[in-house]
Design an enzyme around this catalytic site. Structure first.
Site, PDB file in Angstrom:
ATOM      1  N   GLN A 148     -61.004 108.631  42.314  1.00 33.65           N
ATOM      2  CA  GLN A 148     -61.163 108.967  40.902  1.00 33.65           C
ATOM      3  C   GLN A 148     -62.128 110.138  40.728  1.00 33.65           C
ATOM      4  OE1 GLN A 148     -62.805 105.275  39.338  1.00 33.65           O
ATOM      5  NE2 GLN A 148     -63.953 105.050  41.246  1.00 33.65           N
ATOM      6  N   TYR A 177     -72.825  95.244  26.978  1.00 39.26           N
ATOM      7  CA  TYR A 177     -71.634  95.101  27.824  1.00 39.26           C
ATOM      8  C   TYR A 177     -71.943  94.152  28.987  1.00 39.26           C
ATOM      9  CZ  TYR A 177     -67.858  96.300  31.053  1.00 39.26           C
ATOM     10  OH  TYR A 177     -66.785  96.233  31.913  1.00 39.26           O
ATOM     11  N   ASP A 201     -71.417 100.562  39.252  1.00 38.43           N
ATOM     12  CA  ASP A 201     -72.628 101.085  38.605  1.00 38.43           C
ATOM     13  C   ASP A 201     -73.844 100.211  38.865  1.00 38.43           C
ATOM     14  OD1 ASP A 201     -72.706  98.960  36.383  1.00 38.43           O
ATOM     15  OD2 ASP A 201     -70.734  99.857  36.073  1.00 38.43           O
ATOM     16  N   CYS A 256     -60.764  95.160  46.898  1.00 36.49           N
ATOM     17  CA  CYS A 256     -61.007  93.739  46.624  1.00 36.49           C
ATOM     18  C   CYS A 256     -59.782  92.863  46.897  1.00 36.49           C
ATOM     19  CB  CYS A 256     -61.467  93.544  45.190  1.00 36.49           C
ATOM     20  SG  CYS A 256     -60.198  93.830  43.957  1.00 36.49           S
ATOM     21  N   ASP A 276     -64.969  93.361  36.899  1.00 33.46           N
ATOM     22  CA  ASP A 276     -65.372  94.598  36.218  1.00 33.46           C
ATOM     23  C   ASP A 276     -64.558  95.778  36.752  1.00 33.46           C
ATOM     24  OD1 ASP A 276     -66.956  95.998  34.364  1.00 33.46           O
ATOM     25  OD2 ASP A 276     -68.332  96.649  35.931  1.00 33.46           O
ATOM     26  N   TYR A 351     -69.509 102.903  23.629  1.00 34.85           N
ATOM     27  CA  TYR A 351     -68.064 102.910  23.387  1.00 34.85           C
ATOM     28  C   TYR A 351     -67.748 103.302  21.942  1.00 34.85           C
ATOM     29  CZ  TYR A 351     -67.236 100.391  27.795  1.00 34.85           C
ATOM     30  OH  TYR A 351     -67.158 100.026  29.115  1.00 34.85           O
ATOM     31  N   GLU A 353     -67.103 101.436  19.559  1.00 34.72           N
ATOM     32  CA  GLU A 353     -66.032 100.572  19.068  1.00 34.72           C
ATOM     33  C   GLU A 353     -66.328  99.139  19.513  1.00 34.72           C
ATOM     34  OE1 GLU A 353     -62.238 101.708  20.779  1.00 34.72           O
ATOM     35  OE2 GLU A 353     -63.245 102.538  22.533  1.00 34.72           O
TER      36      GLU A 353
END
Length: 366
Positions: A148, A177, A201, A256, A276, A351, A353
């Site tokens: 990514q 979060y 993270d 995973c 996550d 976010y 939102e």
């Protein structure tokens, strides 16, 4: 990096617009700027005037017969004098339009200018398709990993923000979060076995470790995310990513899925599984979208390693994506074992939102 400044000024006259009168009234303002004019008219659709300048800036004035007048101006960004001249031009157009529309004043809308092509990208879409401008002022990190694109940007309001392949993942201010995806502060992690899927993270791992679990295993595929976050997201991850193993945790840099399959074969069981990895897909075609297939596989494998009295936590998506969320809940009814679920709606600061989080559990006894 050179960037373009796109400014807009909209007028709703609330009556039929006389294009010829408006053009004649505004011409002196543009001519005073040394701009040349070109006009196109359509009997039933109003007119379009374009104005160009020797410095490369240009404006378009679109006048619709139903009373809508739109002014768009593009110019180079970063020139302080040029910005002052542009603001002066917009002010003069606004004042002149108010005079031309007398006795009834128009409704006026001037948006903040959009800066396009700058060194710092401040614009990111929300999950439900709205464009948000962030107060980003610095690019701290950007690299492409084998999996990514990874960006870490600095926001004046939210602190450092992790963005993966164009999606805002976590800001240093997003404790809401992390709490939500851990059960909203209602769970006792002391002495428990915990599995975190993704979470590169380090935010979830950091918070779970504080609660004195027996062991936390985190499985993250992208080492570059871990390396970037341990340097630039320390307010979220603390020191847990400095080493891949601690007194009560270990980080596996791996895919995973094979790890989950191996744990299922070995009979390894966890009190909590925290997914996550990814949000619920926006696609509403679960039989065709590969992300839905991945999500279903993760769900089934997670249930196989979850203790019968354990809990599975994951994020859903934006609360406005009701159809996609309903499809996710439909998938929960198709797992190899019956499950129950609840959901919580949380405002995640960066976010901009409301976000849905799920708790899933097995409903049959062993």
């Amino acid at each position: 990096m050179a960037a373009a400044r796109h400014s807009t000024l909209d007028f709703s006259l609330g009556a039929t617009a006389d294009g010829e009168t408006i053009l004649k009234g505004l011409q002196p303002i543009f001519r005073a700027q040394g701009m040349s004019e070109s006009v196109h008219t359509w009997p039933a659709h109003g007119c379009l005037a374009t104005y160009t300048n020797e410095n490369g800036s240009f404006a378009s004035l679109r006048i619709y017969p139903h009373g809508l007048v739109l002014l768009d101006i593009q110019s180079s960004d970063g020139d302080a004098q040029g910005s002052k001249e542009l603001d002066s031009l917009l002010n003069k157009v606004e004042e002149r339009m108010k005079e031309l529309s007398q006795p009834r004043a128009p409704r006026v809308k001037r948006l903040p200018p959009i800066v396009r092509g700058g060194a710092v990208d401040r614009y990111w879409p929300t999950a439900d398709g709205r464009l948000v401008e962030y107060d980003i002022d610095e690019v701290l990190y950007e690299e492409d990993s084998p999996y990514q694109n990874i960006k870490i940007l600095h926001s004046k309001q939210f602190g450092n923000v992790l963005i993966l392949s164009g999606d805002v993942n976590l800001a240093e201010s997003d404790g809401a979060y992390t709490r939500a995806i851990m059960g909203g502060g209602n769970e006792d992690y002391a002495g428990k076995d915990v599995l975190i899927l993704g979470g590169g993270d380090g935010g979830i791992l950091c918070e779970v470790v504080k609660l004195k679990p027996k062991m936390v295993t985190m499985v993250e595929i992208d080492q570059m995310v871990i390396d970037a976050c341990k340097k630039f997201m320390r307010k979220a991850c603390g020191e847990v990513l400095d080493h891949l193993q601690g007194d009560c945790y270990r980080v596996l840099v791996a895919d995973c899925i094979p790890v989950l399959k191996r744990y299922a074969q070995e009979g390894r069981m966890f009190d909590y599984v925290i997914n996550d990895l990814t949000a619920v897909p926006i696609s509403t075609s679960p039989e065709e979208d590969s992300t839905w297939e991945f999500l279903r596989l993760i769900l089934d494998l997670s249930m196989k390693v979850l203790k019968h009295d354990g809990k599975y936590f994951t994020q859903g998506n934006c609360v406005n994506l009701t159809e996609a969320l309903a499809l996710y809940e439909e998938q929960l009814g198709r797992l190899y074992c019956p499950v129950g679920f609840s959901k919580e709606i949380v405002c995640v600061p960066s976010y901009l939102e409301l976000w849905v989080f799920y708790t899933v559990w097995k409903t049959t006894k062993p």
